[in-house]
Design a protein around this motif. Structure first.
Motif, PDB file in Angstrom:
ATOM      1  N   ASN A  20       0.819  -1.207   0.000  1.00  0.00           N
ATOM      2  CA  ASN A  20       0.000   0.000   0.000  1.00  0.00           C
ATOM      3  C   ASN A  20       0.853   1.256   0.000  1.00  0.00           C
ATOM      4  O   ASN A  20       0.501   2.248  -0.612  1.00  0.00           O
ATOM      5  CB  ASN A  20      -0.940   0.014   1.207  1.00  0.00           C
ATOM      6  N   ASP A  25      -0.235   4.599  -8.970  1.00  0.00           N
ATOM      7  CA  ASP A  25      -1.475   5.189  -9.449  1.00  0.00           C
ATOM      8  C   ASP A  25      -1.530   4.982 -10.948  1.00  0.00           C
ATOM      9  O   ASP A  25      -0.517   4.785 -11.600  1.00  0.00           O
ATOM     10  CB  ASP A  25      -1.519   6.677  -9.111  1.00  0.00           C
ATOM     11  N   ASN A  26      -2.734   5.049 -11.498  1.00  0.00           N
ATOM     12  CA  ASN A  26      -2.846   4.827 -12.932  1.00  0.00           C
ATOM     13  C   ASN A  26      -4.021   5.580 -13.513  1.00  0.00           C
ATOM     14  O   ASN A  26      -4.848   6.119 -12.784  1.00  0.00           O
ATOM     15  CB  ASN A  26      -2.940   3.327 -13.239  1.00  0.00           C
ATOM     16  N   GLY A  27      -4.044   5.631 -14.829  1.00  0.00           N
ATOM     17  CA  GLY A  27      -5.114   6.283 -15.555  1.00  0.00           C
ATOM     18  C   GLY A  27      -5.004   5.969 -17.031  1.00  0.00           C
ATOM     19  O   GLY A  27      -3.986   5.458 -17.502  1.00  0.00           O
ATOM     20  N   GLN A  50       0.782   4.349 -15.721  1.00  0.00           N
ATOM     21  CA  GLN A  50       1.014   3.930 -14.343  1.00  0.00           C
ATOM     22  C   GLN A  50       2.210   4.716 -13.839  1.00  0.00           C
ATOM     23  O   GLN A  50       3.232   4.792 -14.518  1.00  0.00           O
ATOM     24  CB  GLN A  50       1.304   2.427 -14.300  1.00  0.00           C
ATOM     25  N   GLU A  52       4.692   5.750 -10.339  1.00  0.00           N
ATOM     26  CA  GLU A  52       5.121   5.358  -9.007  1.00  0.00           C
ATOM     27  C   GLU A  52       6.023   6.431  -8.440  1.00  0.00           C
ATOM     28  O   GLU A  52       6.817   7.026  -9.154  1.00  0.00           O
ATOM     29  CB  GLU A  52       5.875   4.031  -9.066  1.00  0.00           C
ATOM     30  N   LYS A 108      -9.928  15.288 -11.830  1.00  0.00           N
ATOM     31  CA  LYS A 108      -8.788  15.171 -10.911  1.00  0.00           C
ATOM     32  C   LYS A 108      -8.171  16.535 -10.680  1.00  0.00           C
ATOM     33  O   LYS A 108      -8.181  17.390 -11.551  1.00  0.00           O
ATOM     34  CB  LYS A 108      -7.719  14.222 -11.475  1.00  0.00           C
TER      35      LYS A 108
END
Length: 131
Positions: A20, A25-27, A50, A52, A108
């Motif tokens: 965690n 994160d992704n989109g 993606q 990080e 966002k």
């Protein structure tokens, strides 16, 4: 509970917490025309982004299915108002090359800015390519 079993439970909890903490994160990224990302030409089509990192600097991976097709440093930049739609911001170079320089996400409060690979990639004009 035996001490060895307890040790495995602790290791499992540590792995979950670590997962965690470093979760990516992704989109989506839908390109209407070919663009270049970190020296790699991407054809028009649908991709998954993606990233990080703890921010604002992140490592951005562009995926087609399970395969990473491009990878580059990027920066999460805050925006005052969320965007109404997803957009890919493109820089068009003097020689006609189209470089992906920023990604806006619908609803966002941040965008992703792709770090230039060299001084040449920051020249040119900007277009917005809706996706």
């Amino acid at each position: 509970m035996k001490a060895s079993s307890f040790k495995y439970v602790l290791i499992g909890i540590a792995i979950l917490i670590g997962t965690n903490t470093f979760a990516a994160d992704n989109g989506p990224l839908n390109l209407m025309s070919p663009v270049t990302v970190a020296g790699t030409r991407l054809a028009a089509g649908s991709y998954n982004l993606q990233w990080e990192g703890s921010g604002p600097g992140v490592q951005l991976n562009v995926r087609k299915g399970q395969k990473i097709v491009a990878s580059t440093p990027a920066e999460l930049i805050p925006v005052d108002h969320p965007f109404d739609s997803n957009e890919a911001v493109i820089s068009v170079e003097n020689d006609g090359r189209r470089n992906l320089i920023e990604i806006h996400f619908s609803k966002k409060k941040f965008a992703l800015e792709i770090k230039p690979q060299s001084a040449a990639t920051s020249a040119g004009r900007n277009d917005t390519d809706p996706w």
